[in-house]
Design an enzyme around this catalytic site. Structure first.
Site, PDB file in Angstrom:
ATOM      1  CB  ALA A  48      -0.786   0.030   1.221  1.00 46.82           C
ATOM      2  CB  THR A  49       4.005   2.299   1.563  1.00 43.78           C
ATOM      3  OG1 THR A  49       3.701   1.952   2.760  1.00 43.78           O
ATOM      4  CG2 THR A  49       5.018   3.532   1.432  1.00 43.78           C
ATOM      5  CB  ALA A 106      -1.897  -9.261   0.080  1.00 43.42           C
ATOM      6  CG  HIS A 107       0.534  -7.094   5.277  1.00 44.20           C
ATOM      7  ND1 HIS A 107       0.495  -6.383   6.630  1.00 44.20           N
ATOM      8  CD2 HIS A 107       0.716  -5.658   4.629  1.00 44.20           C
ATOM      9  CE1 HIS A 107       0.840  -5.373   6.642  1.00 44.20           C
ATOM     10  NE2 HIS A 107       0.859  -4.734   5.541  1.00 44.20           N
ATOM     11  CG  ASN A 112      -3.624   3.992  10.079  1.00 40.94           C
ATOM     12  OD1 ASN A 112      -4.135   5.096   9.729  1.00 40.94           O
ATOM     13  ND2 ASN A 112      -2.681   3.887  10.595  1.00 40.94           N
ATOM     14  CB  THR A 160      10.088  -9.704 -12.522  1.00 40.73           C
ATOM     15  OG1 THR A 160      11.192  -9.622 -13.412  1.00 40.73           O
ATOM     16  CG2 THR A 160       9.286 -11.161 -12.531  1.00 40.73           C
ATOM     17  CB  CYS A 175       7.211   4.356  24.111  1.00 42.19           C
ATOM     18  SG  CYS A 175       5.655   4.822  24.608  1.00 42.19           S
ATOM     19  CD  GLN A 190      -5.952  -1.015   8.957  1.00 43.11           C
ATOM     20  OE1 GLN A 190      -6.832  -2.006   9.005  1.00 43.11           O
ATOM     21  NE2 GLN A 190      -4.767  -1.273   9.127  1.00 43.11           N
TER      22      GLN A 190
END
Lengths: 392, 123
Positions: A80-81, A209-210, A160, A248, A333, A188
């Site tokens: 997505a990035t 996909a992930h 997200n 590819t 953090c 999302q």
């Protein structure tokens, strides 16, 4: 001596970050990697290449169906990035003659915001809209920001961090009326809530996909094929994907994405209803804690993401105390002073509250018992840490 | 890997089960360090008997390092002469807990709290 012991029970509640690969998906992918399978380059014209190409095209149709698009709208990317970068940079560069103005929202994913910042350095003008307290953008804000030289309006379908669903269709109608294109980050949303690219009025849609039980490293930019919807490629090479994204094609990844998308859509009605019940349970339990606030009400959000902020609790301490839970927090953090989430800040939360925010995201592996366990642990942790703190 | 793995073992143990956590006892000398709005706050207290610190405790709003440091400090304080704490230096305690350098505000909060409690004795 290290006397730490791992918790007896560990519950994963970070499905918005990523999901495990579905076993059926993994099996389909395995068939495209070794010498016994379909491993050839799908761009090759020989038999094995054509076999790979056939699988790639099947997957393309599966992903297209999942978002109500045509197969030849799907452009494979690494995720997505890349899809968001390709859409924003590709549209802005292809439509230089129209103008250099881009509209987006302060609560978009960094893949959009950082691409927008890059475009600003490249001479573009960007308007960043500030959403309301629940994360929703008022379409009237978009209408007011649109200009004759606006090229793209980029707005995510589901946030997200807090799960807000944006009124994309209304925004798209306004944008199109002024001749602007609409890009939607739907990462999302895929498999979690219905995604109909046509009904939304999106000219391009980023998916990955992930987030829906497929492999990492594969995504798509779904680009409507229509007059005026033109992208300038950002990766050049072999001219794959109609020249929009050279490289590819990774058959196994693509096959995995296709299988994952198809299964996610098949399971969507039952899973969405099941998760909605779990969310209601969790929201009731956590919402009852004094000083707790739900960042996006169920009516305006997707079921699988619940964002809750707690007053009077240190964010890092809270997450640390919840060692039995894999959840995300509203801060990064790395230092004693928390760096609160830019999304929560944009919604007007103060830094301490933003840091003491949990994003709980549920998925196929989440049971009612998991949610009960998580709620019990969170209630106890908030109480313990408040008791530990000096009077405010 | 769970959240605990990102902290040293003693920090984790003291954060999860601090032996000295609690509100100040009646008559205790109390000092504060840090500020909640700035990300962390330690309230440290002790009672004195026979010129020596008899009991010590703390309350903290902060990361696990802040809680653990305050807990270890209270353990160390018992038996000390409070008069020697006006220039209290927490460096050794920080090293003992392997508090990373980027957490330096924890040291400042702790030193300010101990010194303030020591001054409270003089007041």
């Amino acid at each position: 001596m290290d006397h730490r012991t791992e918790p007896e029970r560990f519950v994963y509640l970070d499905y918005a970050a990523t999901t495990p690969v579905d076993p059926e998906v993994a099996q389909a992918m395995c068939g495209c990697m070794t010498a016994e399978g379909v491993w050839a380059n799908p761009a090759s014209t020989h038999g094995p290449g054509r076999a790979a190409r056939e699988l790639v095209e099947t997957a393309r149709a599966q992903v297209a169906r999942a978002v109500n698009a045509q197969p030849d709208w799907v452009v494979w990317t690494s995720g997505a990035t890349e899809s968001n970068n390709l859409a924003l940079k590709g549209f802005m560069r292809a439509h230089r003659k129209r103008g250099k103005h881009l509209i987006t929202v302060k609560t978009e994913h960094k893949a959009v915001l950082d691409a927008a910042k890059w475009l600003e350095r490249d001479g573009c003008e960007v308007t960043y809209l500030v959403p309301g307290a629940d994360g929703r953008v008022d379409p009237a804000q978009v209408a007011a920001a649109l200009r004759d030289d606006t090229v793209v309006v980029a707005v995510m379908l589901v946030n997200n961090e807090i799960g807000t669903v944006q009124p994309v269709a209304e925004i798209a109608a306004l944008a199109h009326a002024r001749g602007a294109l609409v890009h939607v980050d739907a990462v999302q949303a895929l498999g979690k809530t219905p995604v109909d690219m046509v009904a939304l009025g999106a000219d391009s849609l980023a998916v990955s996909a992930h987030k829906c039980y497929g492999p990492k490293g594969i995504g798509a930019l779904v680009v409507r094929r229509a007059p005026g919807v033109v992208l300038e490629a950002q990766v050049h090479g072999g001219g794959q994907e109609r020249g929009m994204r050279s490289g590819t094609l990774p058959t196994h990844q693509i096959v995995g994405f296709g299988a994952a998308a198809e299964k996610a859509i098949a399971l969507l009605p039952t899973e969405r209803a099941r998760i909605a019940e779990l969310r209601a349970l969790l929201e009731t339990r956590l919402g009852a804690i004094p000083g707790a606030s739900i960042n996006c009400p169920a009516a305006h959000g997707v079921p699988h993401i619940l964002s809750v902020s707690f007053e009077g609790v240190h964010g890092e301490a809270l997450v640390a105390d919840l060692a039995e839970l894999a959840i995300s927090t509203g801060s990064a953090c790395s230092a004693a002073t928390p760096e609160p989430s830019y999304v929560l800040r944009a919604l007007g939360r103060d830094d301490l509250t933003a840091a003491a925010t949990l994003r709980i995201s549920m998925g196929r592996g989440t049971s009612r018992d998991d949610v009960e366990f998580a709620a019990t642990r969170i209630v106890a942790a908030v109480a313990r840490l408040r008791a530990l703190a000096p009077a405010a | 890997m769970s959240a605990m793995a990102q902290y040293p073992a003693e920090v984790w143990a003291r954060f999860r089960s601090p032996a000295h956590a609690g509100a100040p006892l009646a008559g205790a000398r109390v000092g504060h360090g840090g500020e909640r709005k700035q990300g962390g706050e330690i309230e440290l207290w002790f009672t004195v008997a026979g010129g020596r610190i008899a009991r010590a405790g703390f309350r903290a709003f902060g990361c696990p390092y802040a809680v653990a440091s305050a807990d270890l400090c209270c353990q160390w304080l018992i038996g000390q002469d409070p008069g020697g704490l006006l220039e209290f230096d927490a460096s050794a305690l920080m090293e003992g807990l392997a508090v990373p350098p980027e957490r330096f505000p924890v040291k400042i909060w702790l030193e300010d709290a101990v010194r303030a409690a020591a001054r409270a004795e003089e007041a």
